[in-house]
Scaffold this motif. Structure first.
Motif, PDB file in Angstrom:
ATOM      1  N   LEU A  89      -2.532   2.992  -0.008  1.00 31.72           N
ATOM      2  CA  LEU A  89      -1.990   2.001  -0.931  1.00 31.72           C
ATOM      3  C   LEU A  89      -0.648   2.524  -1.424  1.00 31.72           C
ATOM      4  O   LEU A  89      -0.553   3.681  -1.849  1.00 31.72           O
ATOM      5  N   ILE A  90       0.392   1.674  -1.355  1.00 32.33           N
ATOM      6  CA  ILE A  90       1.741   2.085  -1.750  1.00 32.33           C
ATOM      7  C   ILE A  90       2.275   1.070  -2.757  1.00 32.33           C
ATOM      8  O   ILE A  90       2.344  -0.123  -2.448  1.00 32.33           O
ATOM      9  N   LYS A  91       2.623   1.542  -3.946  1.00 30.73           N
ATOM     10  CA  LYS A  91       3.270   0.680  -4.935  1.00 30.73           C
ATOM     11  C   LYS A  91       4.770   0.909  -4.815  1.00 30.73           C
ATOM     12  O   LYS A  91       5.256   2.036  -4.975  1.00 30.73           O
ATOM     13  N   ILE A  92       5.503  -0.171  -4.521  1.00 28.27           N
ATOM     14  CA  ILE A  92       6.937  -0.096  -4.254  1.00 28.27           C
ATOM     15  C   ILE A  92       7.677  -0.920  -5.300  1.00 28.27           C
ATOM     16  O   ILE A  92       7.301  -2.068  -5.578  1.00 28.27           O
ATOM     17  N   ARG A  93       8.741  -0.344  -5.857  1.00 29.95           N
ATOM     18  CA  ARG A  93       9.593  -1.131  -6.747  1.00 29.95           C
ATOM     19  C   ARG A  93      10.281  -2.172  -5.872  1.00 29.95           C
ATOM     20  O   ARG A  93      10.880  -1.836  -4.855  1.00 29.95           O
ATOM     21  N   ALA A  94      10.178  -3.454  -6.264  1.00 30.96           N
ATOM     22  CA  ALA A  94      10.723  -4.523  -5.439  1.00 30.96           C
ATOM     23  C   ALA A  94      11.340  -5.616  -6.302  1.00 30.96           C
ATOM     24  O   ALA A  94      10.642  -6.284  -7.059  1.00 30.96           O
ATOM     25  N   LYS A  95      12.634  -5.770  -6.154  1.00 31.84           N
ATOM     26  CA  LYS A  95      13.325  -6.893  -6.793  1.00 31.84           C
ATOM     27  C   LYS A  95      13.059  -8.139  -5.959  1.00 31.84           C
ATOM     28  O   LYS A  95      12.631  -8.063  -4.804  1.00 31.84           O
ATOM     29  N   GLU A 143      12.166   2.495  -3.655  1.00 37.75           N
ATOM     30  CA  GLU A 143      11.536   3.458  -4.557  1.00 37.75           C
ATOM     31  C   GLU A 143      10.021   3.294  -4.505  1.00 37.75           C
ATOM     32  O   GLU A 143       9.487   2.237  -4.846  1.00 37.75           O
ATOM     33  N   ILE A 144       9.350   4.349  -4.056  1.00 35.50           N
ATOM     34  CA  ILE A 144       7.888   4.352  -4.056  1.00 35.50           C
ATOM     35  C   ILE A 144       7.445   4.841  -5.427  1.00 35.50           C
ATOM     36  O   ILE A 144       7.719   5.973  -5.815  1.00 35.50           O
ATOM     37  N   LEU A 145       6.768   3.966  -6.158  1.00 35.36           N
ATOM     38  CA  LEU A 145       6.336   4.288  -7.515  1.00 35.36           C
ATOM     39  C   LEU A 145       5.050   5.103  -7.518  1.00 35.36           C
ATOM     40  O   LEU A 145       4.909   6.041  -8.299  1.00 35.36           O
ATOM     41  N   GLU A 146       4.119   4.722  -6.661  1.00 31.65           N
ATOM     42  CA  GLU A 146       2.849   5.441  -6.550  1.00 31.65           C
ATOM     43  C   GLU A 146       2.355   5.326  -5.123  1.00 31.65           C
ATOM     44  O   GLU A 146       2.648   4.353  -4.425  1.00 31.65           O
ATOM     45  N   LEU A 147       1.568   6.329  -4.715  1.00 29.57           N
ATOM     46  CA  LEU A 147       1.014   6.364  -3.368  1.00 29.57           C
ATOM     47  C   LEU A 147      -0.383   6.967  -3.448  1.00 29.57           C
ATOM     48  O   LEU A 147      -0.579   7.991  -4.094  1.00 29.57           O
ATOM     49  N   ALA A 148      -1.350   6.308  -2.816  1.00 33.80           N
ATOM     50  CA  ALA A 148      -2.718   6.835  -2.761  1.00 33.80           C
ATOM     51  C   ALA A 148      -3.203   6.749  -1.320  1.00 33.80           C
ATOM     52  O   ALA A 148      -3.050   5.713  -0.668  1.00 33.80           O
ATOM     53  N   ARG A 149      -3.774   7.859  -0.820  1.00 37.86           N
ATOM     54  CA  ARG A 149      -4.310   7.906   0.540  1.00 37.86           C
ATOM     55  C   ARG A 149      -5.755   8.377   0.483  1.00 37.86           C
ATOM     56  O   ARG A 149      -6.108   9.240  -0.311  1.00 37.86           O
ATOM     57  N   THR A 150      -6.586   7.816   1.354  1.00 37.43           N
ATOM     58  CA  THR A 150      -8.007   8.150   1.338  1.00 37.43           C
ATOM     59  C   THR A 150      -8.334   9.423   2.096  1.00 37.43           C
ATOM     60  O   THR A 150      -9.377  10.015   1.876  1.00 37.43           O
ATOM     61  N   GLY A 151      -7.499   9.823   3.032  1.00 32.90           N
ATOM     62  CA  GLY A 151      -7.882  10.864   3.975  1.00 32.90           C
ATOM     63  C   GLY A 151      -8.538  10.196   5.167  1.00 32.90           C
ATOM     64  O   GLY A 151      -8.944   9.032   5.112  1.00 32.90           O
ATOM     65  N   ILE A 152      -8.641  10.911   6.235  1.00 38.25           N
ATOM     66  CA  ILE A 152      -9.164  10.353   7.482  1.00 38.25           C
ATOM     67  C   ILE A 152     -10.676  10.187   7.405  1.00 38.25           C
ATOM     68  O   ILE A 152     -11.383  11.021   6.849  1.00 38.25           O
ATOM     69  N   THR A 153     -11.150   9.101   7.997  1.00 35.23           N
ATOM     70  CA  THR A 153     -12.565   8.908   8.234  1.00 35.23           C
ATOM     71  C   THR A 153     -12.708   8.410   9.670  1.00 35.23           C
ATOM     72  O   THR A 153     -11.756   7.901  10.240  1.00 35.23           O
ATOM     73  N   GLY A 154     -13.868   8.594  10.263  1.00 36.22           N
ATOM     74  CA  GLY A 154     -14.000   8.173  11.645  1.00 36.22           C
ATOM     75  C   GLY A 154     -15.406   8.288  12.180  1.00 36.22           C
ATOM     76  O   GLY A 154     -16.302   8.844  11.534  1.00 36.22           O
ATOM     77  N   LEU A 155     -15.572   7.768  13.393  1.00 36.15           N
ATOM     78  CA  LEU A 155     -16.848   7.805  14.104  1.00 36.15           C
ATOM     79  C   LEU A 155     -16.575   8.030  15.584  1.00 36.15           C
ATOM     80  O   LEU A 155     -15.514   7.649  16.084  1.00 36.15           O
ATOM     81  N   THR A 156     -17.556   8.596  16.278  1.00 34.96           N
ATOM     82  CA  THR A 156     -17.428   8.738  17.721  1.00 34.96           C
ATOM     83  C   THR A 156     -17.670   7.381  18.375  1.00 34.96           C
ATOM     84  O   THR A 156     -18.370   6.529  17.832  1.00 34.96           O
TER      85      THR A 156
END
Length: 166
Positions: A89-95, A143-156
């Motif tokens: 999820l990326i919060k971007i300053r946007a006019k 300008e990126i105001l905030e950034l959240a990443r979950t980390g990798i998840t996966g399955l075979t």
């Protein structure tokens, strides 16, 4: 240094993620990310860990994890035989004048605009890490105001190596 993704099937008990991360810190192993969640069976949780190290270190990590009481199964998620993804999820300053350009780039990457306010937008993007990094590179200049990443998840892939626990 090798980068490996490990998928653990563990008992859904209080403190299991803490015990696993404690194992890494006690032995000075490097953990790049850790993601966890309940499986289809609420008795179990799937924890995905990305680790860096040489083959000997990674084998040692797997042996130490296997000794933990709550760990039921350990799989390496190899590139050709598994599917891995990450959510960002990326919060971007946007006019007003910048929103359309951000929406166009988001569409190209199959992302979604999940929130728009007077001065910002939140973009949701799911994919492999290189896709997420490429998207971030295209946001250079915004300008990126905030950034959240979950980390990798996966399955075979496939059903040949599914672990059934009764």
């Amino acid at each position: 240094m090798e980068r490996i993704v490990l998928s653990l099937l563990v008992d859904n008990n209080p403190g299991v993620a803490s015990r696993i991360s404690g194992l890494f810190s006690r032995r000075s192993f490097n953990m790049e990310s850790l993601a966890s969640g309940i499986t289809a069976d609420p008795r179990f949780e799937r924890i995905t860990i990305v680790v860096n190290g040489d083959e000997q270190t990674i084998e040692q990590i797997e042996k130490q994890l296997a000794k933990l009481e709550d760990v039921r199964d350990i799989k390496r998620l190899e590139a050709g035989t598994s599917v891995t993804r990450e959510l960002m999820l990326i919060k971007i300053r946007a006019k007003d004048t910048e929103r359309q350009a951000i929406m166009n780039v988001t569409d190209i990457f199959h992302g979604r605009i999940v929130d728009v306010s007077k001065d910002s937008m939140i973009v949701e993007l799911t994919g492999k890490q290189d896709k997420l990094e490429a998207f971030l590179n295209l946001l250079d200049g915004y300008e990126i105001l905030e950034l959240a990443r979950t980390g990798i998840t996966g399955l075979t892939r496939g059903s040949d190596d599914v672990t059934f626990i009764e």
